[in-house]
Design a protein around this motif. Structure first.
Motif: not given
Length: 410
Positions: A258-280
């Motif tokens: 599992k990946l646990a991003a200890l600080i994840l910004m809204l802009s990070d999720i936007h850059g990653l896309g939901l496919q890559a970031a989902q479930g985090t």
């Protein structure tokens, strides 16, 4: 008669000199009253955290000024900005120049812990206010606390307790940390490790990388080989995006980690896309879509910036608004008076919930445990987070009874 005339002339000259002096003082006072209140947004305009701060932080400050009517205590309010480029010497130089020559009354944002600590010392020396939204080190309200410093949005202690605590509770009891090699990353990794071990888990390894690292392959291979159930990502901005993207390419999640991003910004999720970031899972002090009030302000922000505000930009709005309310209440920018009033006034803005400012300069606020939505769950652009739970603010701050801040009465 001549002597009397001379004496009268002398007295008149003295009176005229006194009147001239009083007029000059009055003129200077009037000029001071019309001098703009100047807010300096010291931020990252082109580096790894530019999307999470940058021009968005500048516009957030301007929105707060507009919402106070553009004038406070009878004086116009101006916003200026500069890029510290994540360099402590440059950030310090800008802060000194702003305070000494540019008439800046308060510095805000400062997204880099090392820069923030240096700027806080300069603000202390100059008796000027500094309000941190982008910096994460708890030292700002710990041993390095200042009567003129306010830590508004978050710190590493809060985010690690929120995210790491939830992941360990869900069974992720062995961790490998990938962290940025500067004050923020080291602190975030330490705070998360303390939560993991305190909950009965263990940290089996850690690695630290330079800021703005393009290739995380060696770090990810070490994490993969460790056999840890969870890979803790303790970096920010572009580094977080690259870590998560490349973790997918190396098959860490597909392999059961599992990946646990200890600080994840809204802009990070936007850059990653939901496919890559989902479930985090992540912890955030604000989200643009929590209620009508937040949505209304975020829509105004979106019209200017082309994106929804993340937590750091929302924090800049809140801290500037609260500062200006305090300035208005005391009738000026004297830092001692404004600092005391900021602690006395209730915090009320669309992005803050149950918030208050403690004597150590830390804002205590409720935060959200959130999960990144899967693509099929999203109803439209920027609909990225599912709010899982609200975490009471008192659970997310260092207890005052254990504080190293000299401002805290023992």
């Amino acid at each position: 008669m001549r002597n009397k005339s001379k004496a009268a002339g002398g007295r008149l000259a003295v009176v005229l000199a006194v009147v001239a002096g009083l007029m000059a003082v009055a003129g200077q006072a009037a000029a001071d009253e019309m001098k703009p209140i100047r807010i300096g947004v010291l931020t990252d305009l082109g580096g790894v955290t530019a999307d999470a701060t940058g021009k968005g932080s500048v516009e957030a400050a301007r929105l707060a000024v507009e919402d106070m009517g553009g004038k406070v205590a009878g004086r116009p309010v101006e916003v200026i900005s500069a890029d510290h480029q994540h360099k402590t010497d440059l950030g310090s130089s800008i802060a000194r120049e702003w305070f000494d020559q540019a008439g800046v009354d308060v510095i805000v944002d400062v997204p880099n812990s090392a820069v923030a600590l240096a700027v806080q010392e300069i603000a202390r020396e100059k008796k000027k206010m500094v309000l941190f939204s982008g910096a994460g080190t708890p030292a700002l309200t710990g041993k390095s606390c200042s009567p003129y410093g306010v830590h508004w949005t978050y710190d590493t202690y809060a985010l690690s307790r929120g995210t790491a605590g939830a992941v360990v509770k869900a069974g992720g009891d062995s961790w490998f940390m990938i962290a940025s090699d500067y004050a923020f990353g080291h602190q975030l990794a330490r705070d998360a490790a303390a939560v993991v071990t305190g909950a009965g888990g263990q940290v089996v390894g850690e690695v630290f990388h330079p800021l703005a690292t393009p290739d995380f392959s060696s770090y990810l291979l070490q994490a993969q080989a460790s056999g840890a159930k969870v890979v803790g990502i303790a970096n920010a901005g572009g580094d977080t995006i690259n870590t998560i993207k490349q973790a997918g390419e190396f098959g860490l999640v597909a392999g059961g980690q599992k990946l646990a991003a200890l600080i994840l910004m809204l802009s990070d999720i936007h850059g990653l896309g939901l496919q890559a970031a989902q479930g985090t899972y992540l912890t955030t002090p604000s989200y643009w879509d929590v209620d009508d009030r937040a949505r209304a302000l975020s829509k105004r922000y979106m019209e200017r910036v082309g994106a929804m505000p993340g937590m750091l930009q929302a924090g800049v709005y809140g801290e500037v608004l609260h500062y200006l309310k305090a300035v208005d209440a005391v009738g000026g920018t004297d830092a001692d008076a404004v600092s005391a009033k900021m602690r006395a006034l209730p915090i009320d803005d669309p992005y803050s919930r149950n918030a208050r400012l403690r004597e150590d300069g830390r804002v205590v606020r409720d935060m959200y445990l959130a999960r990144v939505k899967a693509p099929a769950e999203s109803k439209g652009p920027w609909d990225y987070l599912d709010i899982v739970a609200t975490i009471p603010g008192d659970q997310l701050v260092w207890p005052l009874s254990e504080s190293a801040c000299p401002l805290v009465a023992k």
